[in-house]
Design an enzyme around this catalytic site. Structure first.
Site, short mmCIF file in Angstrom:
data_model
loop_
_atom_site.label_atom_id
_atom_site.label_comp_id
_atom_site.label_asym_id
_atom_site.label_seq_id
_atom_site.Cartn_x
_atom_site.Cartn_y
_atom_site.Cartn_z
CD GLU A 181 -49.06 27.86 -5.22
OE1 GLU A 181 -48.93 28.49 -6.29
OE2 GLU A 181 -49.68 26.78 -5.15
CG ASP B 247 -52.11 25.28 -0.58
OD1 ASP B 247 -51.05 25.82 -0.24
OD2 ASP B 247 -52.17 24.31 -1.35
CE LYS C 91 -48.71 24.36 0.01
NZ LYS C 91 -48.64 25.07 -1.31
CD GLU D 277 -45.28 21.88 -7.36
OE1 GLU D 277 -45.94 21.25 -8.21
OE2 GLU D 277 -45.81 22.63 -6.51
CG ASP E 256 -53.91 25.41 -4.30
OD1 ASP E 256 -53.16 24.43 -4.51
OD2 ASP E 256 -53.58 26.59 -4.53
CB SER E 257 -53.78 19.69 -5.55
OG SER E 257 -53.77 19.08 -4.27
#
Length: 342
Positions: free
Chosen positions: A170, A138, A168, A237, A99-100
């Protein structure tokens, strides 16, 4: 429009013309000694017929075997067809459609702005290019936190529409029910703990995690929780290397480090960051090593193109479509004598 094989043969008798029955594309080759290829249009996918043969497909079993053998897993982000083509050709084991892309591809302020539909669109373009690499996508903020059912529905869309191989998420122990729901449905999940950018407002910004006893213990508890919920890999991270090393040794699944030292089972970086595809002066995270300077090379080429257009040096005869002199003279005469419609 690509000319027909017969038309090409009339214009350039010395060239060999081939028309593929599978793709319908006409390919024109110079004599075998030169191995040159003449293209009549740029409206074709990157690579085309000249793409190298794909590597053996990387699967979840491939990744598990690498982990068992102690072979580091190489992951990089990609957000479109060109960046995925590069990653696949360079032999990356995993591609993360992160999602960056909100910032590096869409110009947003942070990852919280990107939507599930946007992630799916970018993931699908990556999947068209990456024929051998394992594709991870993501789940963006707002697509999985409400309930396990919402998480599963979003994950199904990523797999079916985005053509990813895994998703993925978070978060730590608090998203274990979501991970379990998704993995029970047969969809592989990668967890992401430590610095979780989707929650940077709650974390007080982009800060290193696990720098004290309580924080380090919480990280280990989160790692255990996502492992037991069914995650097959966990991203760490912005975590001190000493903490990441201990977590890696205690888990029975691989860890993927980004700013977590070289003791993890593998590493991931954002492609735009590590390739230098950004203007001078842009700050980089401490953990990013810049391996290239794509911006400078692209800038040099585009600036030279502008200069040559302004001076009419481009396009030279080399970059135009030739026709026999006699036919050209006949066409020019006909056009000059043609009257405008009344």
């Amino acid at each position: 429009m690509t000319p027909s094989p017969r038309a090409v043969a009339r214009l350039r008798p010395s060239l060999h013309v081939f028309c593929s029955r599978q793709t319908g594309r006409t390919t024109v080759f110079a004599p075998a000694t030169s191995h040159a290829q003449l293209r009549y249009s740029s409206y074709a996918p990157m690579g085309g017929d000249s793409s190298p043969k794909p590597r053996k497909k990387v699967t979840i079993n491939t990744l598990r075997n690498m982990y068992k053998k102690g072979e580091p897993i190489a992951m990089i982000t990609a957000h479109d067809y060109p960046s995925a083509s590069l990653a696949d050709a360079a032999g990356m084991d995993m591609i993360l459609v992160g999602d960056s892309l909100a910032m590096v591809a869409l110009g947003m302020e942070d990852t919280s702005e990107v939507t599930l539909d946007q992630m799916i669109m970018h993931c699908r373009s990556v999947a068209r290019a990456a024929k051998s690499t394992f594709i991870l996508c993501d789940l963006p903020m707002g697509s999985f936190e409400v309930s396990p059912e919402q998480a599963l529905q979003s994950a199904i869309r990523i797999i079916k529409e985005g053509r990813a191989h895994a998703v993925k998420m978070e978060g730590g122990a608090e998203i274990a029910p979501m991970i379990k729901k998704i993995t029970t449905a047969g969809i592989p999940v990668v967890a992401h703990i430590g610095l979780t950018p989707q929650r940077q407002n709650a974390l007080g910004g982009f800060r290193v995690q696990g720098k004290n006893v309580a924080g380090a213990v919480k990280l280990l508890q989160d790692a255990y929780a996502v492992q037991e919920a069914g995650a097959f890999l966990v991203v760490l991270e912005a975590v001190p290397s000493e903490i990441a090393n201990i977590i890696t040794k205690k888990l029975r699944i691989p860890t993927m480090g980004i700013g977590a030292g070289n003791g993890c089972s593998g590493q991931v970086l954002v492609q735009v960051d590590m390739s230098g595809h950004f203007p001078p002066g842009r700050p980089l995270p401490k953990f990013v090593k810049q391996y290239a300077n794509v911006w400078n090379e692209a800038f040099r080429g585009i600036e030279q193109y502008r200069t040559e257009v302004k001076s009419r040096a481009f396009p030279s005869e080399e970059y135009t479509y030739p026709i026999p002199k006699e036919e050209a003279e006949e066409i020019v005469k006909a056009l000059e004598e043609a009257e405008p419609p009344k």
